[in-house]
Design a protein around this motif. Structure first.
Motif, PDB file in Angstrom:
ATOM      1  N   ASN A  99      27.683 -59.517  36.967  1.00  0.00           N
ATOM      2  CA  ASN A  99      26.357 -59.129  36.554  1.00  0.00           C
ATOM      3  C   ASN A  99      26.370 -59.514  35.158  1.00  0.00           C
ATOM      4  N   ILE A 100      26.684 -61.109  34.907  1.00  0.00           N
ATOM      5  CA  ILE A 100      26.560 -61.617  33.745  1.00  0.00           C
ATOM      6  C   ILE A 100      25.019 -61.573  33.391  1.00  0.00           C
ATOM      7  N   GLN A 101      24.032 -61.680  34.320  1.00  0.00           N
ATOM      8  CA  GLN A 101      22.708 -61.955  33.648  1.00  0.00           C
ATOM      9  C   GLN A 101      22.207 -60.524  33.042  1.00  0.00           C
ATOM     10  N   THR A 102      22.930 -59.579  32.940  1.00  0.00           N
ATOM     11  CA  THR A 102      22.566 -58.174  32.340  1.00  0.00           C
ATOM     12  C   THR A 102      23.060 -58.256  30.925  1.00  0.00           C
ATOM     13  N   VAL A 103      23.674 -59.344  30.519  1.00  0.00           N
ATOM     14  CA  VAL A 103      24.392 -59.489  29.186  1.00  0.00           C
ATOM     15  C   VAL A 103      23.431 -60.250  28.147  1.00  0.00           C
ATOM     16  N   ASP A 104      23.008 -59.682  27.243  1.00  0.00           N
ATOM     17  CA  ASP A 104      22.130 -60.611  26.233  1.00  0.00           C
ATOM     18  C   ASP A 104      22.948 -60.954  24.952  1.00  0.00           C
ATOM     19  N   VAL A 105      23.440 -62.073  24.997  1.00  0.00           N
ATOM     20  CA  VAL A 105      24.213 -62.431  23.900  1.00  0.00           C
ATOM     21  C   VAL A 105      23.316 -62.410  22.515  1.00  0.00           C
ATOM     22  N   GLN A 106      22.350 -62.510  22.593  1.00  0.00           N
ATOM     23  CA  GLN A 106      21.239 -62.593  21.460  1.00  0.00           C
ATOM     24  C   GLN A 106      21.029 -61.060  20.907  1.00  0.00           C
ATOM     25  N   LYS A 107      21.187 -59.995  21.823  1.00  0.00           N
ATOM     26  CA  LYS A 107      20.612 -58.823  21.334  1.00  0.00           C
ATOM     27  C   LYS A 107      21.887 -57.878  21.139  1.00  0.00           C
ATOM     28  N   ASN A 108      22.226 -57.285  20.033  1.00  0.00           N
ATOM     29  CA  ASN A 108      23.296 -56.352  19.860  1.00  0.00           C
ATOM     30  C   ASN A 108      23.119 -55.169  20.944  1.00  0.00           C
ATOM     31  N   GLY A 109      24.339 -54.654  21.578  1.00  0.00           N
ATOM     32  CA  GLY A 109      24.329 -53.638  22.273  1.00  0.00           C
ATOM     33  C   GLY A 109      25.304 -53.511  23.217  1.00  0.00           C
ATOM     34  N   SER A 110      25.562 -52.581  23.946  1.00  0.00           N
ATOM     35  CA  SER A 110      26.868 -52.408  24.933  1.00  0.00           C
ATOM     36  C   SER A 110      26.331 -52.518  26.422  1.00  0.00           C
ATOM     37  N   TYR A 111      26.983 -53.420  27.022  1.00  0.00           N
ATOM     38  CA  TYR A 111      26.629 -53.798  28.481  1.00  0.00           C
ATOM     39  C   TYR A 111      28.060 -53.812  29.561  1.00  0.00           C
ATOM     40  N   PRO A 112      27.663 -52.653  30.504  1.00  0.00           N
ATOM     41  CA  PRO A 112      28.611 -52.512  31.326  1.00  0.00           C
ATOM     42  C   PRO A 112      28.820 -53.747  32.184  1.00  0.00           C
ATOM     43  N   VAL A 113      30.167 -54.244  32.390  1.00  0.00           N
ATOM     44  CA  VAL A 113      30.143 -55.308  33.413  1.00  0.00           C
ATOM     45  C   VAL A 113      31.212 -55.198  34.576  1.00  0.00           C
ATOM     46  N   GLU A 114      30.705 -55.914  35.649  1.00  0.00           N
ATOM     47  CA  GLU A 114      31.786 -56.065  36.659  1.00  0.00           C
ATOM     48  C   GLU A 114      32.583 -57.278  36.722  1.00  0.00           C
ATOM     49  N   VAL A 115      33.881 -57.157  36.826  1.00  0.00           N
ATOM     50  CA  VAL A 115      34.469 -58.574  36.949  1.00  0.00           C
ATOM     51  C   VAL A 115      35.527 -58.500  38.078  1.00  0.00           C
ATOM     52  N   GLU A 116      35.423 -59.816  38.719  1.00  0.00           N
ATOM     53  CA  GLU A 116      36.498 -59.904  39.827  1.00  0.00           C
ATOM     54  C   GLU A 116      36.949 -61.405  39.915  1.00  0.00           C
ATOM     55  N   GLY A 117      38.213 -61.457  40.176  1.00  0.00           N
ATOM     56  CA  GLY A 117      38.860 -62.833  40.066  1.00  0.00           C
ATOM     57  C   GLY A 117      40.218 -62.737  40.724  1.00  0.00           C
ATOM     58  N   GLU A 118      41.347 -63.665  40.203  1.00  0.00           N
ATOM     59  CA  GLU A 118      42.498 -63.778  40.765  1.00  0.00           C
ATOM     60  C   GLU A 118      43.515 -63.563  39.483  1.00  0.00           C
ATOM     61  N   LEU A 119      44.260 -62.281  39.579  1.00  0.00           N
ATOM     62  CA  LEU A 119      45.213 -62.262  38.658  1.00  0.00           C
ATOM     63  C   LEU A 119      46.823 -62.967  38.959  1.00  0.00           C
ATOM     64  N   THR A 120      47.413 -63.438  38.166  1.00  0.00           N
ATOM     65  CA  THR A 120      48.651 -64.324  38.696  1.00  0.00           C
ATOM     66  C   THR A 120      49.696 -63.610  37.524  1.00  0.00           C
ATOM     67  N   ILE A 121      50.595 -62.854  38.389  1.00  0.00           N
ATOM     68  CA  ILE A 121      51.740 -62.314  37.344  1.00  0.00           C
ATOM     69  C   ILE A 121      53.090 -62.706  38.339  1.00  0.00           C
ATOM     70  N   HIS A 122      54.035 -63.060  37.462  1.00  0.00           N
ATOM     71  CA  HIS A 122      55.375 -63.237  38.245  1.00  0.00           C
ATOM     72  C   HIS A 122      55.190 -64.332  39.199  1.00  0.00           C
ATOM     73  N   GLY A 123      54.306 -65.187  39.086  1.00  0.00           N
ATOM     74  CA  GLY A 123      54.243 -66.301  40.208  1.00  0.00           C
ATOM     75  C   GLY A 123      53.273 -65.881  41.536  1.00  0.00           C
ATOM     76  N   VAL A 124      52.774 -64.645  41.480  1.00  0.00           N
ATOM     77  CA  VAL A 124      52.175 -63.989  42.686  1.00  0.00           C
ATOM     78  C   VAL A 124      50.901 -63.656  42.232  1.00  0.00           C
ATOM     79  N   THR A 125      49.669 -64.525  42.971  1.00  0.00           N
ATOM     80  CA  THR A 125      48.347 -64.204  42.721  1.00  0.00           C
ATOM     81  C   THR A 125      47.536 -63.298  43.703  1.00  0.00           C
ATOM     82  N   LYS A 126      46.886 -62.283  42.965  1.00  0.00           N
ATOM     83  CA  LYS A 126      46.308 -61.314  43.732  1.00  0.00           C
ATOM     84  C   LYS A 126      44.731 -61.211  43.303  1.00  0.00           C
ATOM     85  N   PRO A 127      43.931 -60.685  44.282  1.00  0.00           N
ATOM     86  CA  PRO A 127      42.420 -60.700  43.845  1.00  0.00           C
ATOM     87  C   PRO A 127      42.369 -59.241  43.062  1.00  0.00           C
TER      88      PRO A 127
END
Length: 184
Positions: free
Chosen positions: A100-128
């Motif tokens: 939901n990057i479109q909800t974050v305004d880097v030009q305006k002070n404030g707190s913005y809740p975000v949802e992040v998803e991707g792939e985490l790699t630890i110990h050679g193993v990648t998981k969503p």
């Protein structure tokens, strides 16, 4: 030192046609916590490299595993040599996107809740992974915070039977970043 190389590789993960909208840190903080009836273990790493591209929502993290600091030297040694195998798997990475990057305004002070998803790699193993967090814009800096849990078994981290009851099966991860504008 390896940190400049990792930061360079972190930046290369993005195509930098222009610097506007990109924020970075190389002194981010990630901690983890393991709680069991026998022992609590906490470690901190304050050398985390990360970049966020606010025009696309893409983000990347690079974490040197040997940079985690423990309250006891023996814990740190066991973590690096026996569990994470830092010589074989020197870093952990996350490559993903703020949904939901479109909800974050880097030009305006404030707190913005975000949802992040991707792939985490630890110990050679990648998981969503998917997590919620907060980005706070304040005085031309971005303060990023998130908490999530990872299962040790998901990343093929073997815990010897002798200490299995001392280490939680699920580890709490806390992310605390301070990003500054990227300037070429």
């Amino acid at each position: 030192m390896k940190q400049p190389l990792i930061l360079f590789l972190c930046f290369c993960a993005f195509s930098f046609a222009e610097a506007q909208g990109k924020y970075f840190t190389r002194t981010g903080h990630i901690s983890f916590y393991s709680k069991t009836p026998l022992e609590d273990i906490q470690a901190n790493n304050r050398q985390v490299a990360s970049v966020i591209d606010f025009s696309t929502g893409e983000m990347v993290f690079s974490v040197l595993m040997k940079s985690f600091e423990f309250p006891k030297a023996l814990m740190q040694e066991h973590f690096n040599e026996n569990y994470i195998e830092s010589d074989k798997y020197p870093k952990s990475t996350f490559k993903g996107k703020i949904l939901n990057i479109q909800t974050v305004d880097v030009q305006k002070n404030g707190s913005y809740p975000v949802e992040v998803e991707g792939e985490l790699t630890i110990h050679g193993v990648t998981k969503p992974v998917k997590s919620n967090g907060t980005l706070e814009v304040k005085e031309n800096k971005i303060y990023g915070k998130s908490q999530f849990t990872v299962a040790v078994a998901d990343y093929n981290i073997q815990i010897p039977k002798l200490v299995r009851d001392n280490i939680a099966k699920n580890i709490d991860i806390q992310v605390d970043m301070v990003y500054e504008p990227f300037k070429q």
